[in-house]
Design a protein around this motif. Structure first.
Motif, PDB file in Angstrom:
ATOM      1  N   THR A   1      10.443 -13.615  70.554  1.00  0.00           N
ATOM      2  CA  THR A   1      11.597 -14.144  71.303  1.00  0.00           C
ATOM      3  C   THR A   1      12.862 -13.361  70.941  1.00  0.00           C
ATOM      4  OG1 THR A   1      10.572 -16.321  71.187  1.00  0.00           O
ATOM      5  CG2 THR A   1      12.901 -16.270  71.759  1.00  0.00           C
TER       6      THR A   1
ATOM      7  N   ALA B   1      22.390 -21.003  65.504  1.00  0.00           N
ATOM      8  CA  ALA B   1      21.209 -21.380  64.696  1.00  0.00           C
ATOM      9  C   ALA B   1      20.693 -20.119  64.004  1.00  0.00           C
ATOM     10  CB  ALA B   1      20.134 -22.056  65.542  1.00  0.00           C
TER      11      ALA B   1
ATOM     12  N   VAL C   1      14.089 -17.949  64.878  1.00  0.00           N
ATOM     13  CA  VAL C   1      14.513 -16.981  65.890  1.00  0.00           C
ATOM     14  C   VAL C   1      15.834 -16.336  65.462  1.00  0.00           C
ATOM     15  CG1 VAL C   1      15.285 -16.694  68.289  1.00  0.00           C
ATOM     16  CG2 VAL C   1      13.348 -18.199  67.781  1.00  0.00           C
TER      17      VAL C   1
ATOM     18  N   LYS D   1      23.218 -21.784  53.873  1.00  0.00           N
ATOM     19  CA  LYS D   1      22.702 -20.900  54.932  1.00  0.00           C
ATOM     20  C   LYS D   1      23.697 -19.762  55.180  1.00  0.00           C
ATOM     21  CE  LYS D   1      20.001 -24.456  57.287  1.00  0.00           C
ATOM     22  NZ  LYS D   1      19.669 -25.116  58.554  1.00  0.00           N
TER      23      LYS D   1
ATOM     24  N   ASN E   1      20.942 -20.311  70.940  1.00  0.00           N
ATOM     25  CA  ASN E   1      19.847 -21.171  70.487  1.00  0.00           C
ATOM     26  C   ASN E   1      20.255 -22.644  70.510  1.00  0.00           C
ATOM     27  OD1 ASN E   1      17.914 -19.163  69.853  1.00  0.00           O
ATOM     28  ND2 ASN E   1      19.072 -18.640  68.009  1.00  0.00           N
TER      29      ASN E   1
ATOM     30  N   LEU F   1      15.440 -17.165  79.001  1.00  0.00           N
ATOM     31  CA  LEU F   1      14.316 -16.437  78.390  1.00  0.00           C
ATOM     32  C   LEU F   1      13.199 -17.413  78.058  1.00  0.00           C
ATOM     33  CD1 LEU F   1      12.799 -14.396  76.483  1.00  0.00           C
ATOM     34  CD2 LEU F   1      14.526 -14.865  74.780  1.00  0.00           C
TER      35      LEU F   1
ATOM     36  N   GLY G   1      18.540 -29.648  60.616  1.00  0.00           N
ATOM     37  CA  GLY G   1      18.890 -28.418  59.893  1.00  0.00           C
ATOM     38  C   GLY G   1      18.211 -28.330  58.535  1.00  0.00           C
TER      39      GLY G   1
ATOM     40  N   GLY H   1      15.144 -20.257  57.642  1.00  0.00           N
ATOM     41  CA  GLY H   1      14.008 -19.440  58.056  1.00  0.00           C
ATOM     42  C   GLY H   1      13.002 -20.305  58.790  1.00  0.00           C
TER      43      GLY H   1
HETATM   44  P1  NAP Z   1      15.023 -22.949  63.963  1.00  0.00           P
HETATM   45  O1  NAP Z   1      16.300 -22.271  64.331  1.00  0.00           O
HETATM   46  O2  NAP Z   1      14.183 -22.370  62.893  1.00  0.00           O
HETATM   47  O3  NAP Z   1      15.294 -24.472  63.580  1.00  0.00           O
HETATM   48  C1  NAP Z   1      16.206 -25.243  64.286  1.00  0.00           C
HETATM   49  C2  NAP Z   1      17.636 -25.089  63.718  1.00  0.00           C
HETATM   50  O4  NAP Z   1      18.546 -25.462  64.722  1.00  0.00           O
HETATM   51  C3  NAP Z   1      17.930 -26.019  62.551  1.00  0.00           C
HETATM   52  O5  NAP Z   1      17.546 -25.501  61.315  1.00  0.00           O
HETATM   53  C4  NAP Z   1      19.433 -26.216  62.656  1.00  0.00           C
HETATM   54  O6  NAP Z   1      20.119 -25.274  61.845  1.00  0.00           O
HETATM   55  C5  NAP Z   1      19.741 -25.922  64.129  1.00  0.00           C
HETATM   56  N1  NAP Z   1      20.164 -27.149  64.813  1.00  0.00           N
HETATM   57  C6  NAP Z   1      19.480 -28.310  64.922  1.00  0.00           C
HETATM   58  N2  NAP Z   1      20.203 -29.208  65.616  1.00  0.00           N
HETATM   59  C7  NAP Z   1      21.382 -28.601  65.920  1.00  0.00           C
HETATM   60  C8  NAP Z   1      22.550 -29.020  66.621  1.00  0.00           C
HETATM   61  N3  NAP Z   1      22.654 -30.252  67.152  1.00  0.00           N
HETATM   62  N4  NAP Z   1      23.571 -28.135  66.738  1.00  0.00           N
HETATM   63  C9  NAP Z   1      23.483 -26.894  66.216  1.00  0.00           C
HETATM   64  N5  NAP Z   1      22.400 -26.435  65.549  1.00  0.00           N
HETATM   65  C10 NAP Z   1      21.362 -27.291  65.417  1.00  0.00           C
HETATM   66  O7  NAP Z   1      14.158 -23.067  65.292  1.00  0.00           O
HETATM   67  P2  NAP Z   1      13.601 -21.834  66.142  1.00  0.00           P
HETATM   68  O8  NAP Z   1      12.154 -22.022  66.314  1.00  0.00           O
HETATM   69  O9  NAP Z   1      14.108 -20.568  65.585  1.00  0.00           O
HETATM   70  O10 NAP Z   1      14.279 -22.098  67.555  1.00  0.00           O
HETATM   71  C11 NAP Z   1      15.673 -21.842  67.733  1.00  0.00           C
HETATM   72  C12 NAP Z   1      16.018 -22.068  69.204  1.00  0.00           C
HETATM   73  O11 NAP Z   1      15.308 -21.131  70.006  1.00  0.00           O
HETATM   74  C13 NAP Z   1      15.630 -23.454  69.717  1.00  0.00           C
HETATM   75  O12 NAP Z   1      16.624 -23.891  70.625  1.00  0.00           O
HETATM   76  C14 NAP Z   1      14.325 -23.199  70.434  1.00  0.00           C
HETATM   77  O13 NAP Z   1      14.061 -24.156  71.433  1.00  0.00           O
HETATM   78  C15 NAP Z   1      14.577 -21.813  70.997  1.00  0.00           C
HETATM   79  N6  NAP Z   1      13.370 -21.025  71.293  1.00  0.00           N
HETATM   80  C16 NAP Z   1      13.209 -20.634  72.576  1.00  0.00           C
HETATM   81  C17 NAP Z   1      12.143 -19.837  72.916  1.00  0.00           C
HETATM   82  C18 NAP Z   1      12.006 -19.393  74.338  1.00  0.00           C
HETATM   83  O14 NAP Z   1      10.987 -18.810  74.708  1.00  0.00           O
HETATM   84  N7  NAP Z   1      13.032 -19.642  75.159  1.00  0.00           N
HETATM   85  C19 NAP Z   1      11.197 -19.452  71.944  1.00  0.00           C
HETATM   86  C20 NAP Z   1      11.403 -19.886  70.615  1.00  0.00           C
HETATM   87  C21 NAP Z   1      12.506 -20.672  70.306  1.00  0.00           C
HETATM   88  P3  NAP Z   1      21.645 -25.526  61.366  1.00  0.00           P
HETATM   89  O15 NAP Z   1      21.577 -26.054  59.966  1.00  0.00           O
HETATM   90  O16 NAP Z   1      22.252 -24.169  61.444  1.00  0.00           O
HETATM   91  O17 NAP Z   1      22.242 -26.527  62.297  1.00  0.00           O
END
Ligand code: NAP
Length: 334
Positions: A133, A154, A159, A183, A223, A276, A324, A328
């Motif tokens: 991604t 994020a 990601v 972080k 994100n 994406l 949060g 990683g």
């Molecule tokens: P991640 O970032 O490892 O875990 C989620 C993180 O989001 C948490 O650690 C937290 O960090 C933050 N978060 C949670 N609630 C929040 C809020 N209300 N406001 C701001 N930050 C918040 O997860 P990931 O797997 O890498 O995914 C990250 C994003 O990419 C997600 O939105 C996911 O749906 C998206 N994604 C999309 C695709 C695609 O194909 N489109 C593929 C993979 C992932 P903090 O402590 O910094 O808040």
């Protein structure tokens, strides 16, 4: 020969932030391995924010989870029985039948993984869909160029931390947003980003972003959505590219999340906004795997994991994503 195993079922569709009550740990007996199939003992499974969307019964790019059935998602494991000549006992594989300790799979739904110098669970993070991604978003969608400034939200997650590191390797200036001081320190001191915003300590996110990126931003890797997207629109340069990857700030909203109040700026600034979905880009996996494996082996991409132990801890790991709790990749070791 049959195998007894345990799996996690979705018991009810959550409203708001999911709680443990939505999940059930269930014992089951697997069917014997038939011709062309393998029995895999899962060793690691992934929990990912997109799974929250699959808990809602609605039409989307991926089917919703069924109630009273095992959840699924990316996992890695070891082949324990094989009736498919393409797999030997002891092979490490990645597949999509997570949230369970063992699974019988058609050989065609598993991929053998190379584990020389690379930990198997990396195929759930930097070498899996989160890494793909980040790579697709930067290279194919944003077409990032050296010297540009990117804002990533994020940024310490699976990601986001990969986006930040690839962007540094490509010669960009990286401004990151995260939700804790630890972080922020990791990103600044170890990942080497240029500026970090702790959004939980800011009352004016757009103001903080303007200060961290006085030259404006050329790319926003979103994100989070919500206020982060509004701040990015406010600070974007003309012709900026926005990679709309995730909007986790709205995933638990009980009524429809509101869009950015300043979306008109996308017109004024001729911003290119593109959604994406990583699974549209699986054809890029061979190129991506080769490039990313080299970066990891050379220590150019650093891996960070937050690990929960045992299948019974998987719901807590998943719920932790929305609080949060991870730095990683969030993983469950089985
Ligand atoms: P991640 O970032 O490892 O875990 C989620 C993180 O989001 C948490 O650690 C937290 O960090 C933050 N978060 C949670 N609630 C929040 C809020 N209300 N406001 C701001 N930050 C918040 O997860 P990931 O797997 O890498 O995914 C990250 C994003 O990419 C997600 O939105 C996911 O749906 C998206 N994604 C999309 C695709 C695609 O194909 N489109 C593929 C993979 C992932 P903090 O402590 O910094 O808040």
């Amino acid at each position: 020969m049959t195998t007894r195993t345990r799996e996690i079922h979705l018991k009810s569709r959550p409203t708001g932030v999911p709680t443990r009550e939505a999940f059930a740990l269930v014992e089951t007996t697997l069917a014997p391995v038939a011709a062309g199939q393998i029995l895999v003992r899962n060793t690691w499974m992934s929990v990912d924010p997109y799974m929250r969307g699959r808990m809602v019964d609605r039409k989307s790019y991926i089917a919703p989870f069924a109630l009273d059935a095992a959840l699924d998602g990316a996992a890695v494991g070891i082949v324990e029985q094989s009736a498919d000549p393409a797999f030997a006992i002891g092979d490490h594989v990645v597949h999509f039948a997570g949230w369970r300790e063992h699974v019988v799979l058609d050989g065609g739904s598993a991929t053998r993984i190379a584990t020389d110098g690379i930990a198997p669970q990396t195929y759930l993070g930097a070498l899996g869909f989160p890494g793909l991604t980040a790579y697709v978003g930067l290279v194919r969608i944003a077409q990032a160029r050296a010297g540009e400034t990117i804002f990533v939200s994020a940024a310490s997650g699976a990601v986001g931390s990969t986006v930040a590191q690839i962007a540094k390797l490509l010669g960009l200036r990286v401004v990151a947003s995260v939700g804790s001081r630890d972080k922020a320190a990791w990103l600044l001191n170890e990942v080497g980003v240029d500026a970090v915003i702790n959004y939980r300590e800011e009352t004016d996110l757009a103001g903080a972003l303007a200060q961290a990126a006085p030259e404006g931003i050329d790319i926003y890797f979103d994100n989070v959505g919500g206020e982060h997207l509004e701040a990015a629109l406010a600070v974007a340069n003309d012709h900026a590219r926005f990679v709309l990857c995730g909007m986790i700030a709205g995933y638990n909203a009980e009524s429809g999340a509101r869009g950015p109040g300043n979306i008109f700026l996308a017109i004024e600034k001729r911003i290119h906004l593109q959604g994406l979905i990583a699974s549209d880009h699986v054809a890029l996996f061979p190129e991506f795997t080769a490039v990313m494996s080299d970066w990891i082996r050379q220590g150019k991409v650093k891996l960070r994991e937050t690990v929960h132990d045992g299948l019974e801890s998987a719901p807590d790991a998943f719920i932790g994503l929305f609080k949060g709790a991870n730095t990683g990749k969030m993983l469950v070791r089985l």
